[in-house]
Design a protein around this motif. Structure first.
Motif, PDB file in Angstrom:
ATOM      1  N   MET A   1       0.843  -1.194   0.000  1.00 32.13           N
ATOM      2  CA  MET A   1       0.000   0.000   0.000  1.00 32.13           C
ATOM      3  C   MET A   1       0.883   1.250   0.000  1.00 32.13           C
ATOM      4  O   MET A   1       1.935   1.298   0.634  1.00 32.13           O
ATOM      5  CB  MET A   1      -0.921   0.005   1.226  1.00 32.13           C
ATOM      6  N   PRO A   3      -0.149   4.927   0.681  1.00 25.89           N
ATOM      7  CA  PRO A   3      -1.188   5.932   0.983  1.00 25.89           C
ATOM      8  C   PRO A   3      -0.664   7.361   0.845  1.00 25.89           C
ATOM      9  O   PRO A   3       0.541   7.612   0.914  1.00 25.89           O
ATOM     10  CB  PRO A   3      -1.558   5.627   2.420  1.00 25.89           C
ATOM     11  N   LEU A  20      -5.673   5.301  -0.320  1.00 23.59           N
ATOM     12  CA  LEU A  20      -4.939   4.178   0.254  1.00 23.59           C
ATOM     13  C   LEU A  20      -3.850   3.701  -0.693  1.00 23.59           C
ATOM     14  O   LEU A  20      -2.800   3.230  -0.260  1.00 23.59           O
ATOM     15  CB  LEU A  20      -5.896   3.027   0.561  1.00 23.59           C
ATOM     16  N   ASP A  21      -4.114   3.809  -1.988  1.00 21.95           N
ATOM     17  CA  ASP A  21      -3.157   3.456  -3.034  1.00 21.95           C
ATOM     18  C   ASP A  21      -3.624   4.124  -4.320  1.00 21.95           C
ATOM     19  O   ASP A  21      -4.647   4.799  -4.338  1.00 21.95           O
ATOM     20  CB  ASP A  21      -3.080   1.933  -3.211  1.00 21.95           C
ATOM     21  N   ASN A  52      -4.969   1.445   8.680  1.00 20.25           N
ATOM     22  CA  ASN A  52      -5.503   0.603   7.616  1.00 20.25           C
ATOM     23  C   ASN A  52      -4.429   0.076   6.683  1.00 20.25           C
ATOM     24  O   ASN A  52      -4.581  -0.988   6.083  1.00 20.25           O
ATOM     25  CB  ASN A  52      -6.536   1.388   6.797  1.00 20.25           C
ATOM     26  N   THR A  53      -3.359   0.842   6.504  1.00 16.88           N
ATOM     27  CA  THR A  53      -2.323   0.465   5.538  1.00 16.88           C
ATOM     28  C   THR A  53      -1.021   0.016   6.168  1.00 16.88           C
ATOM     29  O   THR A  53      -0.207  -0.633   5.518  1.00 16.88           O
ATOM     30  CB  THR A  53      -2.017   1.663   4.612  1.00 16.88           C
TER      31      THR A  53
END
Length: 392
Positions: A1, A3, A20-21, A52-53
């Motif tokens: 990922m 971000p 995020l990506d 999250n990443t």
């Protein structure tokens, strides 16, 4: 990922968009105020993306004068990587789209997409000394401009009240000259005042000079009053105006003197200022301006990048068989840096003597003058040759 968070900065607020990506936006865009509460909301959003990443996201934003300063200061304090993008780069990226739509939400999204398209360099924190020096030199320039405008307005009123006053003192804008005119604004005021009082008044305004000097200036003042065509001023508004302008000039002189002392003291602590002053033609004020406007020199790994930052690189235009012959400079960089270099070159190639006894030119900077003469001999116009010297 991989971000990233994009910020479209405005006055007092910013639009936030996270990715995020590549091509994977995170949640919907939202707005935060540039208050501690609003910036804490931004930080919680950054922490959420990091959870999250597993990667701490960098923050991409445009350079917006001073509006982005509180955001950058807050993020740097919290340890986040900030990438400040030149507005010309982001504008070019937005223009590549066929749809002509501009909103804060779309701008924040474009900044995130730009992160994945371009190799953007992170913001390098400038030294506190350089930032202080830059602020002082810019403030000095602003007040100098106001000072010059006030001088022009003062001239206009003086020509209608006491035009013969010019020449009484060597410097019309010296403290003793302005204070004398403040107390004796018309020729009538001078002629109605006893000569001994005039002598003492001028001596009080400049106590470091002798009483004989003050008496000689008082004699000149009386002679000017006798020659003056306006023996009596009909318009009281002119007297009010000249009093106001004199007080403004005196205040500006105090502010400029204080700023100059601060600039000189700060420049003494910066090694680069001492180095650049070794170039003949560059004095303290110009050296401080050049160094403060450049900032950290390691931002530029090539001399051509520094020339482009000053906006002195040629604007080359070629298309097919057409090749432009009139290539002006881009003027896309720092106008203050460009002006400082322009003034430095003019000072360097000028004759260094106060009084010219022969036709020979003895410039402050012989090498630069030789380069300037070479360009002029090639048929280059004056400003083209000056810019070539500035690039050198």
């Amino acid at each position: 990922m991989n971000p990233v968070v994009g910020l479209d900065v405005a006055k007092g607020e910013s639009q936030i968009q996270g990715f995020l990506d590549k091509k994977k936006p995170y949640k919907t865009s939202f707005k935060v105020l540039h208050t501690l509460e609003g910036l804490d909301k931004l930080r919680h959003f950054l922490i959420e993306i990091e959870n999250n990443t597993g990667v701490r996201p960098p923050v991409v934003l445009e350079s917006t004068g001073h509006y982005h300063t509180p955001v950058v200061q807050y993020l740097e304090k919290k340890g986040y990587l900030t990438i400040i993008v030149n507005p010309l780069i982001s504008y070019k990226a937005k223009s590549s789209s066929l749809r002509k739509v501009k909103t804060d939400v779309i701008d924040a999204r474009h900044l995130c997409e730009l992160y994945y398209k371009e190799e953007l360099e992170p913001q390098k924190k400038r030294g506190i000394q350089l930032l202080n020096l830059r602020n002082l030199t810019r403030q000095h320039e602003n007040i100098t401009n106001l000072y010059v405008q006030t001088k022009l307005q003062f001239h206009s009123v003086l020509d209608q009240v006491f035009p013969e006053y010019r020449g009484v003192f060597g410097d019309l804008y010296s403290t003793v000259s302005l204070l004398t005119l403040l107390n004796y604004p018309t020729s009538k005021d001078v002629l109605e005042t006893d000569k001994d009082i005039l002598d003492r008044s001028i001596h009080e305004y400049c106590p470091r000079r002798s009483l004989e000097w003050a008496a000689s200036k008082a004699d000149k003042l009386v002679e000017a009053a006798l020659r003056d065509p306006f023996q009596e001023t009909l318009y009281q508004s002119h007297i009010i105006s000249i009093e106001m302008y004199i007080k403004m000039l005196l205040e500006y002189q105090k502010h400029l003197s204080k700023l100059e002392d601060q600039i000189d003291a700060l420049a003494q602590e910066i090694e680069e200022c001492q180095i650049i002053q070794s170039i003949p033609g560059i004095g303290e004020k110009i050296a401080a301006t050049i160094i403060s406007e450049i900032g950290e020199i390691d931002l530029f790994d090539n001399p051509k990048k520094l020339v482009a930052f000053a906006g002195m690189d040629p604007r080359v235009y070629e298309s097919g068989r057409f090749k432009g012959t009139v290539n002006r400079i881009t003027k896309r960089g720092s106008s203050r840096l460009r002006h400082a270099l322009f003034m430095a070159v003019r000072s360097a190639i000028r004759d260094s003597r106060k009084q010219k006894t022969t036709d020979e030119i003895i410039p402050r900077n012989r090498k630069l003058r030789a380069f300037y003469d070479k360009k002029r001999d090639e048929g280059k116009p004056y400003k083209v040759a000056i810019i070539a010297c500035a690039n050198k």
